[in-house]
Write a protein that holds these residues in place. Structure first.
Motif, short mmCIF file in Angstrom:
data_model
loop_
_atom_site.label_atom_id
_atom_site.label_comp_id
_atom_site.label_asym_id
_atom_site.label_seq_id
_atom_site.Cartn_x
_atom_site.Cartn_y
_atom_site.Cartn_z
N LEU A 22 0.84 -1.19 0.00
CA LEU A 22 0.00 0.00 0.00
C LEU A 22 0.88 1.25 0.00
CD1 LEU A 22 -2.84 -0.94 2.53
CD2 LEU A 22 -2.61 -1.49 0.10
N VAL A 23 0.36 2.30 -0.63
CA VAL A 23 1.12 3.54 -0.78
C VAL A 23 0.26 4.69 -0.26
CG1 VAL A 23 2.28 5.09 -2.40
CG2 VAL A 23 2.28 2.61 -2.82
N GLY A 24 0.89 5.59 0.51
CA GLY A 24 0.11 6.68 1.07
C GLY A 24 0.91 7.95 1.24
N ALA A 25 0.23 8.96 1.79
CA ALA A 25 0.86 10.26 2.06
C ALA A 25 0.34 10.80 3.38
CB ALA A 25 0.56 11.24 0.92
N TRP A 26 1.17 11.65 3.99
CA TRP A 26 0.82 12.29 5.25
C TRP A 26 -0.10 13.48 5.03
CZ3 TRP A 26 2.41 10.72 10.07
CH2 TRP A 26 3.50 9.84 10.14
N SER A 27 -1.03 13.66 5.95
CA SER A 27 -1.78 14.90 6.08
C SER A 27 -1.29 15.56 7.36
CB SER A 27 -3.28 14.61 6.15
OG SER A 27 -4.02 15.79 6.35
N CYS A 28 -0.44 16.59 7.22
CA CYS A 28 0.27 17.16 8.37
C CYS A 28 -0.15 18.58 8.71
CB CYS A 28 1.78 17.17 8.10
SG CYS A 28 2.52 15.54 7.98
N ILE A 38 -5.93 14.41 -0.61
CA ILE A 38 -5.11 13.19 -0.64
C ILE A 38 -6.00 11.97 -0.82
CG2 ILE A 38 -3.51 11.74 0.67
CD1 ILE A 38 -2.62 14.34 2.13
N ALA A 39 -7.13 11.94 -0.12
CA ALA A 39 -8.01 10.78 -0.16
C ALA A 39 -8.54 10.52 -1.56
CB ALA A 39 -9.17 10.97 0.81
N GLY A 40 -8.72 11.57 -2.34
CA GLY A 40 -9.24 11.40 -3.69
C GLY A 40 -8.19 11.26 -4.76
N SER A 41 -6.94 11.10 -4.35
CA SER A 41 -5.82 11.09 -5.31
C SER A 41 -5.61 9.75 -6.01
CB SER A 41 -4.53 11.47 -4.59
OG SER A 41 -4.16 10.44 -3.68
N VAL A 45 -3.67 5.21 1.22
CA VAL A 45 -3.64 5.55 2.65
C VAL A 45 -3.49 7.05 2.82
CG1 VAL A 45 -2.21 5.37 4.73
CG2 VAL A 45 -2.71 3.32 3.39
N VAL A 46 -4.24 7.61 3.77
CA VAL A 46 -4.02 8.96 4.27
C VAL A 46 -3.55 8.83 5.71
CG1 VAL A 46 -5.02 11.21 4.76
CG2 VAL A 46 -5.89 9.87 2.83
N LEU A 47 -2.34 9.31 5.97
CA LEU A 47 -1.77 9.21 7.32
C LEU A 47 -1.92 10.57 7.99
CD1 LEU A 47 1.56 7.33 8.14
CD2 LEU A 47 0.14 8.62 9.74
N ILE A 48 -2.86 10.66 8.91
CA ILE A 48 -3.20 11.90 9.58
C ILE A 48 -2.30 12.06 10.80
CG2 ILE A 48 -5.02 13.16 10.80
CD1 ILE A 48 -7.03 11.49 9.08
N ASP A 49 -1.52 13.15 10.80
CA ASP A 49 -0.52 13.31 11.85
C ASP A 49 -0.98 14.28 12.92
OD1 ASP A 49 1.91 12.94 13.14
OD2 ASP A 49 2.78 14.72 12.20
N ALA A 50 -0.80 13.87 14.19
CA ALA A 50 -1.05 14.77 15.31
C ALA A 50 0.16 14.83 16.24
CB ALA A 50 -2.29 14.31 16.09
N GLU A 51 1.29 14.29 15.77
CA GLU A 51 2.52 14.37 16.57
C GLU A 51 3.35 15.58 16.17
OE1 GLU A 51 6.52 11.84 17.82
OE2 GLU A 51 5.55 11.44 15.90
N HIS A 52 3.65 15.70 14.89
CA HIS A 52 4.45 16.81 14.38
C HIS A 52 3.58 17.75 13.55
CE1 HIS A 52 8.26 15.21 15.79
NE2 HIS A 52 8.00 14.04 15.21
N SER A 53 2.44 18.11 14.05
CA SER A 53 1.52 18.97 13.31
C SER A 53 0.70 19.79 14.28
CB SER A 53 0.60 18.11 12.43
OG SER A 53 -0.57 17.74 13.15
#
Length: 276
Positions: A22-28, A38-41, A45-53
């Motif tokens: 699987l291939v994805g990108a961050w939403s930061c 990103i979800a419609g691309s 995977v959409v990786l939703i970040d709440a650590e560095h964002s």
């Protein structure tokens, strides 16, 4: 009568059902609009970040709602893996967790306990109040909750690499995810994600996960690095981030229409950017 709903498959189930990584990108950026783009691309995977964002719990919820209409797997990285934080993320409907900075099997086991209801764990019971059960519209949610959640732990230190086999053996850890940036820093190689020692450690980690039958993922923003880790057996590769894509694209526009930026004078503007 209320509508009886079902939840989408977990990340672990999607990996098991796929015949390719699987291939994805961050939403930061903490933006629901970015997450939806990103979800419609066409990515998996959409990786939703709440650590560095700047994302907080409400913006994570908004991003989950924005991507829910698309056939992607949303994964959420909370800022920390403590019991209270994980409970709140689960209650807003996070099914796929990527927990950062997991160094030991003991930590990993504690995370698993935090996402499971008693008697197997310590997750607080508030499903009737929460999006996780769609406010009790998911029939049998309490009894089946474990099957609706995937837990991936982030391996991003030399300490974690040393304890990797034990982490992989923890029941309830559905996958591991390697972070080359922090791993490099912990090895005394800050900013050198492509250093042979760092690459070798990630490759060894992927091999160990494969041998244990546990899916593995990795950050790899440089295409050659992504190809390398896919060839090594990674099940999930995150190949970009909204903020990085915007930064690089606007820099390219500036270069094209204004000229070389002053900060590039001493650097090669065409050099590949490091993995996150």
């Amino acid at each position: 009568m209320p509508i009886r709903l079902t939840l989408p498959p977990t990340l672990g189930e999607r990996i098991a059902a796929s015949d390719r990584p699987l291939v994805g990108a961050w939403s930061c950026a903490g933006s629901a609009t970015n997450a939806e783009i990103i979800a419609g691309s066409g990515l998996d995977v959409v990786l939703i970040d709440a650590e560095h964002s700047p994302a907080d719990l409400e913006s994570v919820l908004a991003q989950l709602q924005a991507v829910a209409a698309y056939p992607v797997a949303p994964i959420v990285r909370p800022p920390f893996g403590d019991t209270v934080t994980l409970k709140r993320y689960l209650d807003v409907g996070v099914q796929n967790l990527l927990v950062p900075m997991v160094d030991t099997a003991e930590q990993a086991a504690g995370i698993v306990r935090a996402v499971r209801y008693p008697p197997l764990g310590v997750r607080g019971v508030g499903s009737s109040l929460a999006r996780s059960s769609r406010w009790n519209r998911i029939e049998g949610y309490l009894g089946d909750a474990d099957s609706t959640i995937s837990v991936f732990v982030q391996i991003e230190s030399a300490t974690a690499m040393a304890d990797l086999e034990e982490i992989l053996a923890v029941d309830g850890v559905d996958g591991v995810f390697f972070g080359p940036a922090d791993l490099a820093a912990s090895m005394g190689l800050l900013g050198q994600q492509e250093h042979p020692d760092v690459v070798g450690a990630v490759l060894a980690g992927i091999a160990a996960a494969t041998a244990a039958g546990v899916p593995s993922g990795v950050n790899a923003f440089v295409p050659a690095a992504a190809d390398r880790y896919v060839a090594a057996g990674a099940s999930l590769v995150i190949v970009g981030a909204d903020v990085a894509l915007l930064a690089r694209s606007t820099e390219a526009l500036a270069d094209r229409f204004i000229g070389q930026r002053p900060t590039d004078a001493a650097d090669d503007a065409d050099a590949p950017r490091p993995s996150y």
